[in-house]
Design an enzyme around this catalytic site. Structure first.
Site, mmCIF file in Angstrom:
data_model
loop_
_atom_site.group_PDB
_atom_site.id
_atom_site.type_symbol
_atom_site.label_atom_id
_atom_site.label_comp_id
_atom_site.label_asym_id
_atom_site.label_seq_id
_atom_site.Cartn_x
_atom_site.Cartn_y
_atom_site.Cartn_z
ATOM 1 N N CYS A 2 0.826 -1.197 0.000
ATOM 2 C CA CYS A 2 0.000 0.000 0.000
ATOM 3 C C CYS A 2 0.866 1.254 0.000
ATOM 4 O O CYS A 2 1.996 1.233 0.484
ATOM 5 C CB CYS A 2 -0.866 0.040 1.248
ATOM 6 S SG CYS A 2 -1.747 -1.471 1.580
ATOM 7 N N ARG A 27 4.888 0.186 -6.265
ATOM 8 C CA ARG A 27 4.909 -0.667 -5.078
ATOM 9 C C ARG A 27 3.908 -1.817 -5.197
ATOM 10 O O ARG A 27 3.963 -2.755 -4.411
ATOM 11 C CB ARG A 27 4.571 0.167 -3.838
ATOM 12 C CG ARG A 27 5.559 1.284 -3.585
ATOM 13 C CD ARG A 27 5.059 2.212 -2.516
ATOM 14 N NE ARG A 27 4.987 1.559 -1.228
ATOM 15 C CZ ARG A 27 5.986 1.548 -0.351
ATOM 16 N NH1 ARG A 27 7.104 2.142 -0.629
ATOM 17 N NH2 ARG A 27 5.860 0.919 0.797
ATOM 18 N N TRP A 76 -3.149 -2.588 -1.286
ATOM 19 C CA TRP A 76 -2.769 -3.954 -1.677
ATOM 20 C C TRP A 76 -3.451 -4.848 -0.645
ATOM 21 O O TRP A 76 -3.073 -4.853 0.518
ATOM 22 C CB TRP A 76 -1.253 -4.081 -1.610
ATOM 23 C CG TRP A 76 -0.672 -5.312 -2.200
ATOM 24 C CD1 TRP A 76 -0.404 -5.551 -3.519
ATOM 25 C CD2 TRP A 76 -0.225 -6.475 -1.499
ATOM 26 N NE1 TRP A 76 0.173 -6.783 -3.667
ATOM 27 C CE2 TRP A 76 0.294 -7.377 -2.447
ATOM 28 C CE3 TRP A 76 -0.217 -6.854 -0.155
ATOM 29 C CZ2 TRP A 76 0.810 -8.623 -2.103
ATOM 30 C CZ3 TRP A 76 0.300 -8.092 0.194
ATOM 31 C CH2 TRP A 76 0.801 -8.958 -0.787
ATOM 32 N N ASN A 102 -1.559 1.715 6.051
ATOM 33 C CA ASN A 102 -0.738 0.587 5.590
ATOM 34 C C ASN A 102 -0.444 -0.288 6.800
ATOM 35 O O ASN A 102 -0.148 0.238 7.875
ATOM 36 C CB ASN A 102 0.611 1.069 5.046
ATOM 37 C CG ASN A 102 0.465 1.897 3.789
ATOM 38 O OD1 ASN A 102 -0.616 2.002 3.228
ATOM 39 N ND2 ASN A 102 1.558 2.504 3.356
ATOM 40 N N GLY A 103 -0.455 -1.594 6.610
ATOM 41 C CA GLY A 103 -0.131 -2.490 7.732
ATOM 42 C C GLY A 103 -1.313 -3.383 8.055
ATOM 43 O O GLY A 103 -2.270 -3.492 7.278
ATOM 44 N N GLU A 485 18.124 -16.853 -9.142
ATOM 45 C CA GLU A 485 17.704 -15.474 -9.414
ATOM 46 C C GLU A 485 17.129 -15.351 -10.833
ATOM 47 O O GLU A 485 16.111 -14.680 -11.043
ATOM 48 C CB GLU A 485 18.894 -14.522 -9.211
ATOM 49 C CG GLU A 485 18.652 -13.076 -9.555
ATOM 50 C CD GLU A 485 17.528 -12.390 -8.780
ATOM 51 O OE1 GLU A 485 16.999 -12.978 -7.814
ATOM 52 O OE2 GLU A 485 17.140 -11.281 -9.174
ATOM 53 N N LYS A 489 13.339 -14.105 -11.572
ATOM 54 C CA LYS A 489 13.058 -12.949 -12.435
ATOM 55 C C LYS A 489 12.051 -13.339 -13.502
ATOM 56 O O LYS A 489 11.121 -12.613 -13.788
ATOM 57 C CB LYS A 489 14.358 -12.509 -13.096
ATOM 58 C CG LYS A 489 14.962 -11.227 -13.007
ATOM 59 C CD LYS A 489 14.876 -10.235 -11.944
ATOM 60 C CE LYS A 489 14.161 -10.496 -10.677
ATOM 61 N NZ LYS A 489 14.761 -10.052 -9.481
ATOM 62 N N GLU A 492 8.474 -13.965 -11.997
ATOM 63 C CA GLU A 492 7.845 -12.741 -11.479
ATOM 64 C C GLU A 492 7.201 -11.892 -12.558
ATOM 65 O O GLU A 492 6.112 -11.376 -12.378
ATOM 66 C CB GLU A 492 8.917 -11.818 -10.876
ATOM 67 C CG GLU A 492 9.402 -12.146 -9.543
ATOM 68 C CD GLU A 492 10.378 -11.072 -9.089
ATOM 69 O OE1 GLU A 492 10.014 -10.359 -8.167
ATOM 70 O OE2 GLU A 492 11.480 -10.941 -9.662
ATOM 71 N N HIS A 508 18.810 -35.778 -10.430
ATOM 72 C CA HIS A 508 18.129 -36.339 -9.265
ATOM 73 C C HIS A 508 16.638 -35.995 -9.265
ATOM 74 O O HIS A 508 15.994 -36.048 -8.214
ATOM 75 C CB HIS A 508 18.796 -35.833 -7.975
ATOM 76 C CG HIS A 508 20.237 -36.241 -7.879
ATOM 77 N ND1 HIS A 508 20.625 -37.542 -7.628
ATOM 78 C CD2 HIS A 508 21.383 -35.542 -8.053
ATOM 79 C CE1 HIS A 508 21.947 -37.613 -7.625
ATOM 80 N NE2 HIS A 508 22.431 -36.404 -7.893
ATOM 81 N N LYS A 607 6.410 -4.024 -4.213
ATOM 82 C CA LYS A 607 7.836 -3.707 -4.196
ATOM 83 C C LYS A 607 8.432 -3.886 -2.807
ATOM 84 O O LYS A 607 9.537 -4.365 -2.664
ATOM 85 C CB LYS A 607 8.042 -2.270 -4.687
ATOM 86 C CG LYS A 607 9.499 -1.844 -4.767
ATOM 87 C CD LYS A 607 10.242 -2.624 -5.829
ATOM 88 C CE LYS A 607 11.727 -2.320 -5.859
ATOM 89 N NZ LYS A 607 12.479 -3.376 -6.562
HETATM 90 C C1 F6R Z 1 12.349 -9.933 -6.575
HETATM 91 C C2 F6R Z 1 12.082 -9.035 -5.486
HETATM 92 C C3 F6R Z 1 11.719 -9.590 -4.159
HETATM 93 C C4 F6R Z 1 12.515 -8.864 -3.085
HETATM 94 C C5 F6R Z 1 12.081 -9.326 -1.683
HETATM 95 C C6 F6R Z 1 12.910 -8.668 -0.606
HETATM 96 O O1 F6R Z 1 12.627 -9.270 -7.757
HETATM 97 O O2 F6R Z 1 12.157 -7.843 -5.653
HETATM 98 O O3 F6R Z 1 11.937 -10.956 -4.112
HETATM 99 O O4 F6R Z 1 13.877 -9.126 -3.287
HETATM 100 O O5 F6R Z 1 10.734 -9.016 -1.491
HETATM 101 O O6 F6R Z 1 12.809 -7.292 -0.659
HETATM 102 P P1 F6R Z 1 13.890 -6.358 0.019
HETATM 103 O O7 F6R Z 1 15.182 -6.576 -0.654
HETATM 104 O O8 F6R Z 1 13.355 -4.977 -0.165
HETATM 105 O O9 F6R Z 1 13.950 -6.758 1.470
#
Ligand code: F6R
Length: 612
Positions: A2, A27, A76, A102-103, A485, A489, A492, A508, A607
């Site tokens: 949010c 976000r 959100w 938010n929260g 990673e 990516k 996502e 395996h 985000k």
């Molecule tokens: C992936 C991504 C998330 C963040 C995760 C941790 O692209 O952005 O997996 O890496 O939510 O977020 P931070 O680094 O802000 O603690």
């Protein structure tokens, strides 16, 4: 997650609110709303599920607002489905008080029941609406808005960054923070409040970070901060070092693309001023441990989530190899509940781009309670994690707006490399090896620039075959986390199912998945496990899998084995993830664009994840 924006001052509020919440779109959100008090003293609420533009389209005529005070929100969903009704702001029974939040309010059910018994009527399924009624209940009794918010919040369990306005006191905004960030933007005859500096940076660089359990009464030319216990707090105004170009796309179509292209600079910013060429080591000014304390570290535990967790896995290889200190990497969300074995000889390193991730924050608190020193590796200056850790290093990647983390990852790797190198030089690394590390690190930005120039070729690889439904990413050693990673990516932003594995693990189990429709992306730089990876490539080819290989120019024999090869410049093994991940970021970008996905705001993602 949010987003919150509030404004009080001399300008028309509506455009400021709309522009502010648009800056927070990155976000992630599912609905949006605003509340303003106009010059007739009326409280106007407008909200819609879906994108902000949808809400904008249905706004009543803008001129009618005539308002210099208002709050706005992007939601959100946590409690209650994403819908117009559940969108914020929420109101009390008399439609006098409007709140955005938010929260999560953990005891909202009990509070709601008590309020219903007192006659309050609820209109939504949200936990936030409870706060509007709770404040109303107290306000009716004590008739002091700021104090009423404070008293109400004493009854609340959970987390909040919240902003409230009341028709009865139209010259002030009340804000409160516990576990969810809020920042006051200080202007002249006007003030702002937001959950993220991205919404403030166009208006002011002077900010006050509210701390947990603080509430603020903001007028157009003043702010009073109090603790929940009603003690007054002297506000500390800080300068933010973001500029507007960081939060705009410039010549790029997508933030993610811009951030991938920024990596030569962002990596350099992560090591700039941190190389000690005389002693052939790194200098991390924020690492406040004396040489004796540093030498006494018996183990390192890294806690993080998502991409930052992957950075931690690469960091494990880096630090163990350079400093010979045992490193464990744990999901922050698991660490906090497993009664971890740590003590004062353990250094805990928390990695977080946003510095606000709830699980990482909880892991930090757990570690500190157990006596460990905690270092933070964060991007956002003044973030909660930056403030709650004992010491730390910023990665200086600049604003990362694309939901999928790219440049923050490579900057995190850079700082982890510096840390491992510095610890190593304090222990057993010779000056000669130290010098080599420095030389190789300095060459990384140029090599990243070269890899980015292969963008069109990578796009052609994507366009050469039908878009797959699944993909497998395989790497070994320090490039195994890069495989994870790459897979993250891809899933996502393109919603293609992808898995990352250590290459040898394929036989395996995952090998059962391989057929002619399965692209297998091998991360195979010219290092100590290169020959082993070649055998894994043969195994995939034998099952008709499509092979995309990322390797160095010195390994051109791989050309005969793979459907596509992306040749990248060579570096030392410990730095190779900074290069191998770049083609993977570009691959996922092009797969997502080929599918028509919104790469900057992928579905369901946020985000910064400020809820558990
Ligand atoms: C992936 C991504 C998330 C963040 C995760 C941790 O692209 O952005 O997996 O890496 O939510 O977020 P931070 O680094 O802000 O603690």
């Amino acid at each position: 997650m949010c987003g919150i924006v509030g404004y009080i001052g001399k300008q028309e509020t509506l455009p400021i609110l709309i522009e502010g919440i648009k800056r927070l779109e990155y976000r992630g959100y599912d609905s949006a709303g605003i509340a303003v008090i106009n010059d007739k003293g009326e409280l106007i609420i407008h909200k819609r599920s879906g994108k902000i533009v949808e809400m904008e389209k249905t706004l009543p005529d803008e001129k009618n607002f005539n308002s210099c005070l208002g709050i706005a929100h992007t939601r959100w969903a946590t409690h209650g489905e994403p819908s117009t009704t559940n969108a914020h702001p929420h109101l009390d029974c008399e439609n006098k008080i409007a709140i955005v939040h938010n929260g999560i309010i953990e005891n909202y059910k009990v509070l709601k029941k008590n309020l219903q018994n007192e006659g309050h009527k609820f209109n939504t399924d949200t936990d936030t609406e409870v706060l509007a009624h709770l404040i109303e209940e107290v306000y009716d009794k004590i008739n002091d808005f700021h104090k009423a918010v404070n008293e109400a919040l004493k009854l609340v369990e959970g987390t909040y960054g919240l902003v409230v306005i009341s028709k009865d006191e139209p010259q002030k905004i009340i804000a409160a923070r516990k576990g969810s960030p809020l920042i006051i933007g200080v202007g002249e005859e006007e003030n702002y409040i937001a959950s993220d500096v991205a919404a403030l940076v166009v208006h002011t660089k002077n900010v006050i970070y509210l701390k947990d359990n603080e509430t603020a009464e903001i007028t157009k030319d003043s702010f009073k901060i109090r603790t929940l216990a009603n003690e007054s707090v002297a506000p500390i105004v800080k300068k933010i070092n973001w500029d507007i170009s960081m939060i705009e796309k410039g010549d790029f179509d997508y933030f993610m693309q811009k951030e991938i292209y920024e990596q030569p600079d962002s990596i350099e910013n992560a090591f700039r001023g941190r190389l000690n060429d005389e002693l052939n080591t790194a200098r991390l000014g924020g690492v406040h441990l004396n040489p004796e304390q540093l030498e006494n570290i018996k183990q390192i535990v890294i806690v993080a989530c998502g991409t930052s967790w992957h950075a931690g896995l690469v960091g494990e290889y880096m630090i163990e190899s350079m400093a010979r200190i045992p490193v464990k990497v744990q999901y922050a969300s698991e660490f906090r509940y497993r009664d971890p074995i740590i003590d004062h000889k353990t250094l805990v390193i928390s990695i977080s781009q946003s510095g606000e991730t709830a699980d990482t924050l909880a892991a930090i608190r757990e570690a500190r309670e157990k006596g460990a020193k905690v270092m933070g590796i964060t991007n956002v200056i003044g973030s909660t994690i930056a403030r709650e850790t004992d010491f730390g290093s910023y990665i200086h990647a600049g604003a990362e707006i694309g939901v999928a983390s790219t440049k923050a990852f490579t900057s995190q790797l850079t700082v982890l490399f510096l840390l491992g190198w510095m610890l190593g030089r304090m222990r057993l690394l010779t000056p000669e090896i130290g010098a080599k590390y420095g030389d190789e690190l300095k060459k990384i930005p140029e090599k990243v620039t070269e890899i980015i120039s292969y963008n069109d070729y990578i796009k052609e690889i994507v366009e050469a075959s039908p878009i797959p439904e699944n993909a497998l990413y395989l790497g070994r050693g320090i490039n195994y986390p890069v495989a994870l990673e790459g897979a993250l990516k891809l899933k996502e932003i393109s919603y293609i199912h992808a898995e990352g594995y250590p290459a040898a693990e394929m036989k395996h189990g995952p090998i059962a998945l391989i057929d002619e429709n399965m692209p297998v992306i091998f991360i195979a730089p010219d290092d100590y496990v290169y020959d082993k990876i070649l055998s894994n490539i043969e195994e995939v080819r034998a099952r008709k899998g499509k092979v995309i290989a990322i390797t160095n120019k010195s390994c051109d024999g791989i050309k005969d084995m793979a459907d596509h090869v992306i040749f990248i410049p060579k570096t030392i093994s410990l730095l190779s993830p900074l290069l191998t991940v770049i083609p993977l970021q570009l691959l996922s970008l092009h797969y997502a664009l080929a599918k028509g996905c919104d790469v900057d705001q992928p579905r369901n993602l946020a985000k910064s994840v400020t809820v558990e």
